[in-house]
Motif scaffolding. Sequence first.
Motif, PDB file in Angstrom:
ATOM      1  N   ARG A   1       0.855  -1.296  -0.060  1.00 13.92           N
ATOM      2  CA  ARG A   1      -0.075  -0.175  -0.038  1.00 13.92           C
ATOM      3  C   ARG A   1       0.721   1.030  -0.008  1.00 13.92           C
ATOM      4  O   ARG A   1       1.946   1.036   0.676  1.00 13.92           O
ATOM      5  N   LEU A   2       0.379   2.409  -0.763  1.00 15.91           N
ATOM      6  CA  LEU A   2       1.312   3.616  -0.792  1.00 15.91           C
ATOM      7  C   LEU A   2       1.134   4.156   0.575  1.00 15.91           C
ATOM      8  O   LEU A   2       0.132   4.182   1.247  1.00 15.91           O
ATOM      9  N   PRO A   3       2.164   4.578   1.117  1.00 10.99           N
ATOM     10  CA  PRO A   3       2.148   5.122   2.565  1.00 10.99           C
ATOM     11  C   PRO A   3       1.282   6.501   2.448  1.00 10.99           C
ATOM     12  O   PRO A   3       1.222   7.164   1.495  1.00 10.99           O
ATOM     13  N   ALA A   4       0.760   6.549   3.445  1.00 11.30           N
ATOM     14  CA  ALA A   4      -0.217   7.974   3.648  1.00 11.30           C
ATOM     15  C   ALA A   4       0.586   9.075   3.748  1.00 11.30           C
ATOM     16  O   ALA A   4       1.605   9.172   3.961  1.00 11.30           O
ATOM     17  N   PRO A   5      -0.029  10.216   3.221  1.00 11.23           N
ATOM     18  CA  PRO A   5       0.596  11.508   3.219  1.00 11.23           C
ATOM     19  C   PRO A   5       1.248  11.923   4.653  1.00 11.23           C
ATOM     20  O   PRO A   5       0.692  11.521   5.608  1.00 11.23           O
ATOM     21  N   ASN A   6       2.312  12.248   4.475  1.00  6.71           N
ATOM     22  CA  ASN A   6       3.434  12.473   5.724  1.00  6.71           C
ATOM     23  C   ASN A   6       4.091  13.737   5.581  1.00  6.71           C
ATOM     24  O   ASN A   6       4.635  14.172   4.445  1.00  6.71           O
ATOM     25  N   GLY A   7       4.228  14.721   6.590  1.00  6.78           N
ATOM     26  CA  GLY A   7       5.113  15.835   6.426  1.00  6.78           C
ATOM     27  C   GLY A   7       6.328  15.540   7.189  1.00  6.78           C
ATOM     28  O   GLY A   7       7.246  16.338   7.154  1.00  6.78           O
ATOM     29  N   THR A   8       6.541  14.435   7.757  1.00  5.67           N
ATOM     30  CA  THR A   8       7.794  13.940   8.400  1.00  5.67           C
ATOM     31  C   THR A   8       8.379  12.496   8.114  1.00  5.67           C
ATOM     32  O   THR A   8       7.480  11.885   8.065  1.00  5.67           O
ATOM     33  N   ALA A   9       9.506  12.613   7.730  1.00  3.50           N
ATOM     34  CA  ALA A   9       9.891  10.991   7.506  1.00  3.50           C
ATOM     35  C   ALA A   9      11.282  10.767   8.243  1.00  3.50           C
ATOM     36  O   ALA A   9      12.172  11.643   8.435  1.00  3.50           O
ATOM     37  N   ARG A  10      11.601   9.515   8.460  1.00  6.15           N
ATOM     38  CA  ARG A  10      12.678   9.010   9.096  1.00  6.15           C
ATOM     39  C   ARG A  10      13.721   8.258   8.410  1.00  6.15           C
ATOM     40  O   ARG A  10      13.076   7.449   7.395  1.00  6.15           O
ATOM     41  N   ALA A  11      14.851   8.401   8.231  1.00 10.49           N
ATOM     42  CA  ALA A  11      15.695   7.616   7.410  1.00 10.49           C
ATOM     43  C   ALA A  11      17.044   7.503   8.153  1.00 10.49           C
ATOM     44  O   ALA A  11      17.885   8.429   8.716  1.00 10.49           O
ATOM     45  N   ASP A  12      17.325   6.151   8.776  1.00 12.80           N
ATOM     46  CA  ASP A  12      18.682   5.875   9.492  1.00 12.80           C
ATOM     47  C   ASP A  12      18.709   6.816  10.572  1.00 12.80           C
ATOM     48  O   ASP A  12      19.962   7.124  10.717  1.00 12.80           O
ATOM     49  N   GLY A  13      17.996   7.168  11.510  1.00 11.24           N
ATOM     50  CA  GLY A  13      18.411   7.938  12.369  1.00 11.24           C
ATOM     51  C   GLY A  13      18.053   9.219  12.486  1.00 11.24           C
ATOM     52  O   GLY A  13      18.199  10.104  13.284  1.00 11.24           O
ATOM     53  N   TYR A  14      17.847   9.779  11.127  1.00 13.67           N
ATOM     54  CA  TYR A  14      17.497  11.109  10.860  1.00 13.67           C
ATOM     55  C   TYR A  14      15.795  11.411  10.521  1.00 13.67           C
ATOM     56  O   TYR A  14      15.152  10.461  10.087  1.00 13.67           O
ATOM     57  N   GLU A  15      15.769  12.536  10.923  1.00 10.39           N
ATOM     58  CA  GLU A  15      14.297  12.968  10.615  1.00 10.39           C
ATOM     59  C   GLU A  15      14.217  14.352   9.848  1.00 10.39           C
ATOM     60  O   GLU A  15      15.246  15.056   9.943  1.00 10.39           O
ATOM     61  N   VAL A  16      13.534  14.139   8.842  1.00 12.90           N
ATOM     62  CA  VAL A  16      13.402  15.325   7.887  1.00 12.90           C
ATOM     63  C   VAL A  16      12.013  15.792   7.673  1.00 12.90           C
ATOM     64  O   VAL A  16      11.098  15.055   7.663  1.00 12.90           O
ATOM     65  N   GLU A  17      11.838  17.057   7.987  1.00 12.87           N
ATOM     66  CA  GLU A  17      10.375  17.678   7.900  1.00 12.87           C
ATOM     67  C   GLU A  17      10.182  18.347   6.624  1.00 12.87           C
ATOM     68  O   GLU A  17      11.035  19.160   6.090  1.00 12.87           O
ATOM     69  N   LEU A  18       9.000  18.274   6.195  1.00 15.78           N
ATOM     70  CA  LEU A  18       8.697  18.754   4.774  1.00 15.78           C
ATOM     71  C   LEU A  18       7.734  20.001   4.940  1.00 15.78           C
ATOM     72  O   LEU A  18       6.724  19.839   5.821  1.00 15.78           O
ATOM     73  N   ASP A  19       8.071  21.154   4.631  1.00  9.96           N
ATOM     74  CA  ASP A  19       7.315  22.413   4.798  1.00  9.96           C
ATOM     75  C   ASP A  19       6.877  22.995   3.430  1.00  9.96           C
ATOM     76  O   ASP A  19       7.915  23.200   2.621  1.00  9.96           O
ATOM     77  N   GLY A  20       5.542  22.994   3.160  1.00  6.52           N
ATOM     78  CA  GLY A  20       5.313  23.567   1.795  1.00  6.52           C
ATOM     79  C   GLY A  20       4.254  22.560   1.057  1.00  6.52           C
ATOM     80  O   GLY A  20       3.969  21.453   1.467  1.00  6.52           O
ATOM     81  N   SER A  21       3.548  23.010   0.107  1.00  5.73           N
ATOM     82  CA  SER A  21       2.600  22.134  -0.547  1.00  5.73           C
ATOM     83  C   SER A  21       2.865  22.287  -2.051  1.00  5.73           C
ATOM     84  O   SER A  21       3.327  23.197  -2.495  1.00  5.73           O
TER      85      SER A  21
END
Length: 334
Positions: free
Chosen positions: A190-210
């Motif tokens: 299943r395609l992951p739900a819309p998200n504004g934050t993603a984690r990758a190998d101990g890092y956290e990335v926040e997405l701001d904007g549309s």
Amino acid sequence: MHTGLRITAFAAALAATFGTAYGVGTGMDPIVADGAAPAPHDGHGEPDGPREPTPRPAESGGHGGHESTPPGGLQISEGGYTLDLATSRVTAGRRTELRFTVRDASGAAVTAYRREHDKELHLVLASRDLVTYRHLHPTRAADGTWSTPVDLPAAGGYRVFADFTPAGEDAENLTLGADLAASGRYQPARLPAPNGTARADGYEVELDGSLRTGKASELKLKVSRDGEPVGDLQPYLGAYGHLVALRSGDLAYLHVHPNSEPGDGTTRPGPEISFTATAPSDGTYRLFLDFRHQGEVRTAAFTVRAGSATGAAPGATPGADPSATPEHTDGHGH
């Protein structure tokens, strides 16, 4: 490629309005490497998994789900060049050499390219369900044959994108696409739900904007680790971040680049990376951000919806899964 979004123009424009995610079943279907070649795709789904609604023909205006500029990666030939994928099948979970050639209008292999973002050619490989993603940098032999090892984690349909610019003053950037099948027991994801934050190998990335349809908008991504902003990102492909966007359903390819670059006198090495992007149609997109820190490249993935009116904030949907990240390995690509 230039600053901002590079969308390769194609002869036939397609438009699509997609739902939130794939509707998938729970059964398992076999995909067999031996036998007939993979069924051809028309760019609106895959033979071995669920389909999204068939896109309507494009109309002018660039809004309300209508594409004003066709995206790239939907066809195998364009502008007199063809992606000749010699490896059309691999076995899931097994390391395989992927080989291909770019051919000109005469059928000859192309051996001269313009270097862009440190490479002659960028190869992106993504599963049809947009869960698995690879950004690879293959090696070119003297005869024009490109090759790179791949190890895909799951059976199913994949799309291979070759992003390049042939040598020559008048040459234009192209993104050509071809289908690849990985054999094995297939279970759709299943395609992951819309998200504004993603984690990758101990890092956290926040997405701001549309992401907006038919209108340029800024996307800011902020990288942190253990709650602390990362202010010492390292250049990767001539920038502090590299973003690829794929449209759910037909995997239309959007190649986005940062609004600034290292060494320009104003750009800081994090924690924020800024991009400008324009969606060709309303729909659901998967964004893949590659960034380098402490000598390693990592990938953070986001699901966003593009709209012509409000654009829909990427993290506005309840139940979003911020931990959803792509199946991704460094391999030959990083």
